[in-house]
Design a protein around this motif. Structure first.
Motif, short mmCIF file in Angstrom:
data_model
loop_
_atom_site.label_atom_id
_atom_site.label_comp_id
_atom_site.label_asym_id
_atom_site.label_seq_id
_atom_site.Cartn_x
_atom_site.Cartn_y
_atom_site.Cartn_z
N ALA A 46 0.81 -1.22 0.00
CA ALA A 46 0.00 0.00 0.00
C ALA A 46 0.84 1.26 0.00
CB ALA A 46 -0.92 -0.01 1.22
N ASN A 47 2.18 1.10 0.08
CA ASN A 47 2.99 2.31 0.20
C ASN A 47 3.97 2.51 -0.96
OD1 ASN A 47 4.54 0.14 0.84
ND2 ASN A 47 5.48 1.03 2.67
N GLY A 48 4.18 1.51 -1.81
CA GLY A 48 5.08 1.72 -2.94
C GLY A 48 5.92 0.49 -3.23
N THR A 49 6.86 0.64 -4.15
CA THR A 49 7.70 -0.48 -4.54
C THR A 49 8.95 0.03 -5.24
OG1 THR A 49 7.72 -2.62 -5.67
CG2 THR A 49 6.71 -0.80 -6.84
N GLU A 50 9.91 -0.86 -5.43
CA GLU A 50 11.13 -0.55 -6.19
C GLU A 50 11.04 -1.20 -7.56
OE1 GLU A 50 15.44 -2.43 -6.08
OE2 GLU A 50 15.20 -0.98 -4.42
N ILE A 51 11.33 -0.43 -8.60
CA ILE A 51 11.35 -0.95 -9.96
C ILE A 51 12.81 -1.14 -10.34
CG2 ILE A 51 10.65 -0.56 -12.34
CD1 ILE A 51 8.53 1.35 -11.28
N SER A 52 13.22 -2.39 -10.45
CA SER A 52 14.62 -2.69 -10.74
C SER A 52 14.78 -3.19 -12.18
CB SER A 52 15.15 -3.73 -9.75
OG SER A 52 14.35 -4.89 -9.77
N ASN A 53 16.01 -3.56 -12.53
CA ASN A 53 16.34 -4.07 -13.87
C ASN A 53 16.06 -3.03 -14.96
OD1 ASN A 53 17.10 -6.64 -12.85
ND2 ASN A 53 14.94 -7.26 -12.82
N LEU A 54 16.23 -1.78 -14.61
CA LEU A 54 16.11 -0.73 -15.62
C LEU A 54 17.47 -0.50 -16.27
CD1 LEU A 54 13.84 1.87 -13.73
CD2 LEU A 54 13.16 -0.05 -15.20
N CYS A 55 17.47 0.28 -17.32
CA CYS A 55 18.71 0.59 -18.03
C CYS A 55 19.02 2.08 -17.94
CB CYS A 55 18.60 0.19 -19.51
SG CYS A 55 18.62 -1.60 -19.76
N PRO A 56 20.29 2.43 -17.90
CA PRO A 56 20.65 3.84 -17.74
C PRO A 56 20.35 4.66 -18.99
CG PRO A 56 22.61 2.49 -18.01
CD PRO A 56 21.47 1.56 -17.88
N ASP A 57 20.00 5.91 -18.74
CA ASP A 57 19.79 6.90 -19.80
C ASP A 57 18.70 6.46 -20.79
OD1 ASP A 57 20.31 9.40 -20.82
OD2 ASP A 57 21.82 8.69 -22.23
N VAL A 58 17.63 5.89 -20.24
CA VAL A 58 16.50 5.44 -21.06
C VAL A 58 15.22 6.08 -20.50
CG1 VAL A 58 15.08 3.46 -21.75
CG2 VAL A 58 17.58 3.28 -21.74
N GLU A 59 14.33 6.49 -21.38
CA GLU A 59 13.07 7.08 -20.96
C GLU A 59 12.03 5.99 -20.72
OE1 GLU A 59 9.96 9.58 -23.34
OE2 GLU A 59 11.45 10.97 -22.52
N TYR A 60 11.41 6.02 -19.55
CA TYR A 60 10.40 5.03 -19.18
C TYR A 60 9.06 5.72 -18.92
CZ TYR A 60 14.02 1.49 -18.51
OH TYR A 60 15.04 0.61 -18.70
N SER A 61 8.00 4.94 -19.11
CA SER A 61 6.65 5.38 -18.76
C SER A 61 6.09 4.45 -17.71
CB SER A 61 5.74 5.37 -20.00
OG SER A 61 6.20 6.27 -20.98
N LEU A 62 5.45 5.01 -16.70
CA LEU A 62 4.82 4.23 -15.64
C LEU A 62 3.32 4.50 -15.66
CD1 LEU A 62 7.24 4.79 -12.61
CD2 LEU A 62 7.30 2.99 -14.34
N ALA A 63 2.56 3.44 -15.58
CA ALA A 63 1.11 3.55 -15.49
C ALA A 63 0.63 2.72 -14.32
CB ALA A 63 0.45 3.08 -16.78
N TRP A 64 -0.08 3.34 -13.37
CA TRP A 64 -0.63 2.64 -12.21
C TRP A 64 -2.08 2.28 -12.47
CZ3 TRP A 64 2.99 6.48 -11.31
CH2 TRP A 64 4.05 6.16 -10.45
N SER A 65 -2.45 1.12 -11.96
CA SER A 65 -3.86 0.74 -11.94
C SER A 65 -4.08 -0.10 -10.68
CB SER A 65 -4.27 -0.03 -13.20
OG SER A 65 -3.50 -1.21 -13.31
N ALA A 66 -5.33 -0.34 -10.35
CA ALA A 66 -5.63 -1.09 -9.13
C ALA A 66 -6.89 -1.92 -9.34
CB ALA A 66 -5.81 -0.13 -7.95
N SER A 67 -6.96 -3.01 -8.59
CA SER A 67 -8.15 -3.87 -8.61
C SER A 67 -8.43 -4.32 -7.19
CB SER A 67 -7.96 -5.06 -9.54
OG SER A 67 -6.84 -5.82 -9.12
N THR A 68 -9.67 -4.74 -6.94
CA THR A 68 -10.07 -5.16 -5.59
C THR A 68 -10.22 -6.66 -5.53
OG1 THR A 68 -12.38 -4.83 -6.16
CG2 THR A 68 -11.22 -2.98 -5.12
N SER A 69 -10.07 -7.21 -4.33
CA SER A 69 -10.12 -8.66 -4.14
C SER A 69 -11.52 -9.22 -4.37
CB SER A 69 -9.63 -9.01 -2.73
OG SER A 69 -10.45 -8.36 -1.75
N ASP A 70 -12.56 -8.38 -4.26
CA ASP A 70 -13.91 -8.91 -4.45
C ASP A 70 -14.29 -8.98 -5.93
OD1 ASP A 70 -14.11 -6.29 -5.08
OD2 ASP A 70 -15.74 -5.84 -3.68
N ARG A 71 -13.35 -8.55 -6.81
CA ARG A 71 -13.53 -8.61 -8.26
C ARG A 71 -14.76 -7.84 -8.73
NH1 ARG A 71 -12.01 -14.89 -9.81
NH2 ARG A 71 -9.95 -14.89 -8.81
#
Length: 301
Positions: free
Chosen positions: A59-84
Motif C-alpha cells: 500500500a505504500n510503494g515499490t522498487e522498480i529494478s532491472n532498468l537501463c541507464p539513460d532510457v526514458e520510461y513510462s509508468l502507469a498505475w492501476s488497481a483492482s479489488t479482491s472482491d472482483r
C-alpha cells in the motif's frame, strides 16, 4: 459486496527516486478501505526496449529494478479489488529518464578480422542495456619524413553483451593498417586499441604469352594484386602445369614468369593456360590460349 470503485482513484502517487538501474515509486491511499477488501496495485513499465508489469499488494510503494541507464520510461498505475467487483482501473501516468552510468567499464576483448577493404569487429560489455558505441579507426601515412594520420568514426546502437559489426566505407584505404578503439556513450575510457590491416581481393591485372629469342624460351607472365599478396598458380586444361616460375613481389603486387622451352611450347600447341591468383579472401582467374606456332605476346582473356 459493496463496490469500492469510487475510492480506488483516490490515491496519491509519487516518483521518489531515480537512479541508473532502478527507480523508487510510492503511493498513499487518501481513503480508508474496508479490511475485508484487498486492493492490488499494478505498475506497468514501458520503454522503447522493455514492457513489463509489477503486481503488488503493498500500500505504500515499490522498487522498480532491472532498468537501463539513460532510457526514458513510462509508468502507469492501476488497481483492482479482491472482491472482483471492479476491473483494474487506471490511476496515474508519468514518464521519467534514468541517469547515465558514467562508471560503466569500457568495452573489452576487442578483436577484428579483415575482409575485402573492410573489418569485422567484435567486443564484449558487461551490460545488455541499449548503448551507443563510438568506433574510431585511424590510419597513418608516411610520406618522406612526414606522418599524416587520418581518423574516421562510426556509431552503433546495441543491446547485447556480445557486440558485432562491420566497418566498410569508401574512405578505407585498401590493405592499410588501422588502429581501432571503441567506447560507450557515457564513459570516456576507450577499449584497448588494436591494429588490423584490411584485406584486398585478388585481381589479375595482366596475363600474357611472350617469346624471348635470346634464350629460345617461351614464357607466360601473370601479374596480380591483393592483400595478403596472392599466390599464383598455372594450370593447363585445368591441370597444374609443372614449371619453376620466377616471381617478384612489391607491396600488394606479384608478378611471375612461367618458362616454357621451345619443345614444350611446340608440344602444347592450342593449349588453354589459366593463371589463378589466390589469397584468404578468394581467387581470381585469367586465361590465355597458346596457338601453333606460338605467337609472341598473345593477348590475355
Amino acid at each position: 459486496m459493496e463496490s469500492h470503485s469510487r475510492t480506488i482513484s483516490n490515491v496519491d502517487f509519487r516518483l521518489t527516486g531515480v537512479f541508473s538501474y532502478k527507480a523508487l515509486v510510492a503511493w498513499r491511499p487518501l481513503a480508508v478501505f474496508s479490511p475485508l477488501v484487498v486492493v492490488t496495485y499494478h505498475v506497468r513499465v514501458t520503454s522503447k526496449w522493455t514492457d513489463f508489469e509489477l503486481v503488488t499488494p503493498a500500500a505504500n510503494g515499490t522498487e522498480i529494478s532491472n532498468l537501463c541507464p539513460d532510457v526514458e520510461y513510462s509508468l502507469a498505475w492501476s488497481a483492482s479489488t479482491s472482491d472482483r467487483s471492479t476491473s483494474p482501473t487506471r490511476l496515474a501516468f508519468l514518464t521519467f529518464r534514468t541517469k547515465p552510468d558514467f562508471d560503466l567499464p569500457p568495452p573489452s576483448n576487442l578483436n577484428a578480422t579483415w575482409f575485402n577493404e573492410g573489418f569485422r569487429l567484435h567486443w564484449q560489455t558487461n551490460t545488455s542495456c541499449p548503448s551507443i558505441y563510438n568506433i574510431s579507426y585511424c590510419q597513418t601515412d608516411k610520406t618522406g619524413i612526414d606522418l599524416k594520420t587520418s581518423c574516421y568514426g562510426a556509431a552503433l546502437l546495441s543491446n547485447t553483451t556480445n557486440v558485432s559489426t562491420t566497418i566498410d566505407d569508401r574512405y578505407l584505404v585498401p590493405a592499410a593498417t588501422y588502429e581501432i578503439t571503441v567506447k560507450n556513450e557515457w564513459n570516456n575510457d576507450r577499449s584497448d586499441p588494436i591494429s588490423v590491416r584490411n584485406g584486398l581481393y585478388p585481381t589479375i591485372v595482366r596475363f600474357y604469352f611472350s617469346n624471348d629469342s635470346t634464350d629460345n624460351l617461351f614464357r607466360l607472365h601473370c601479374f596480380a594484386t591483393g592483400y595478403p599478396v596472392p599466390t599464383l598458380r598455372l594450370t593447363r586444361h585445368d591441370k597444374v602445369f609443372s614449371s619453376s616460375p620466377s616471381c617478384h613481389t612489391h607491396r600488394l603486387q606479384i608478378q611471375c614468369s612461367f618458362p616454357l622451352t621451345s619443345n614444350a611450347a611446340a608440344a602444347t600447341t592450342s593449349s588453354l593456360y589459366r593463371c589463378s591468383a589466390e589469397n584468404e579472401l578468394g581467387t581470381a582467374n585469367a586465361s590465355v590460349r597458346v596457338e601453333s606456332p606460338p605467337s609472341p605476346r598473345s593477348g590475355s582473356r
